[in-house]
Design an enzyme around this catalytic site. Structure first.
Site, PDB file in Angstrom:
ATOM      1  CE1 TYR A  37      86.081  66.928  -2.639  1.00 20.12           C
ATOM      2  CE2 TYR A  37      84.792  68.942  -2.754  1.00 20.12           C
ATOM      3  CZ  TYR A  37      84.868  67.582  -2.531  1.00 20.12           C
ATOM      4  OH  TYR A  37      83.747  66.874  -2.196  1.00 20.12           O
ATOM      5  CG  ASN A  60      88.305  56.715   1.813  1.00 17.40           C
ATOM      6  OD1 ASN A  60      89.018  55.760   2.031  1.00 17.40           O
ATOM      7  ND2 ASN A  60      87.851  57.492   2.775  1.00 17.40           N
ATOM      8  CG  HIS A  68      82.156  64.011   7.132  1.00 18.05           C
ATOM      9  ND1 HIS A  68      82.851  62.878   7.531  1.00 18.05           N
ATOM     10  CD2 HIS A  68      82.141  64.841   8.194  1.00 18.05           C
ATOM     11  CE1 HIS A  68      83.206  63.017   8.796  1.00 18.05           C
ATOM     12  NE2 HIS A  68      82.789  64.203   9.215  1.00 18.05           N
ATOM     13  CD  GLU A  94      82.452  65.806  12.209  1.00 18.90           C
ATOM     14  OE1 GLU A  94      82.855  64.621  12.147  1.00 18.90           O
ATOM     15  OE2 GLU A  94      82.877  66.693  11.444  1.00 18.90           O
TER      16      GLU A  94
END
Length: 99
Positions: A37, A60, A68, A94
């Site tokens: 962040y 969002n 994510h 991923e």
């Protein structure tokens, strides 16, 4: 005595909002990689606004913005508006390497 109205903050014409800057930065995070962040806040022009980044991402729901892929500075996953378990599953799919 008449009370003075506080002056409104006017945005600079042509400059994107902090929200749009955050979403633009997050949209560029490649699959399998993450940013904190704090990193997102810094790249968005406000290095101390990492909590604001979390608030923006929490609201969002655009599937093209990979919220994510943003984690806490200590390496933990942090929150996700679709649930932390789903965030972990998506990152695992991923091929993100958890520490």
């Amino acid at each position: 005595m008449k009370r003075k109205k506080p002056k409104s903050k006017k945005s600079v014409k042509g400059k994107p909002s902090f929200r749009s800057q955050v979403l633009r930065v997050v949209a560029k995070i490649p699959a399998g990689q993450v940013m904190t962040y704090q990193q997102v806040a810094k790249l968005s022009g406000h290095p101390l606004w990492c909590r604001a980044v979390g608030s923006i991402l929490k609201t969002n729901f655009d599937p093209h913005i990979p919220c994510h892929r943003v984690i806490k500075s200590d390496g933990t996953l942090g929150g996700y508006n679709r649930g932390p378990a789903r965030k972990r599953r998506i990152l695992k799919a991923e091929k993100f390497k958890f520490v």
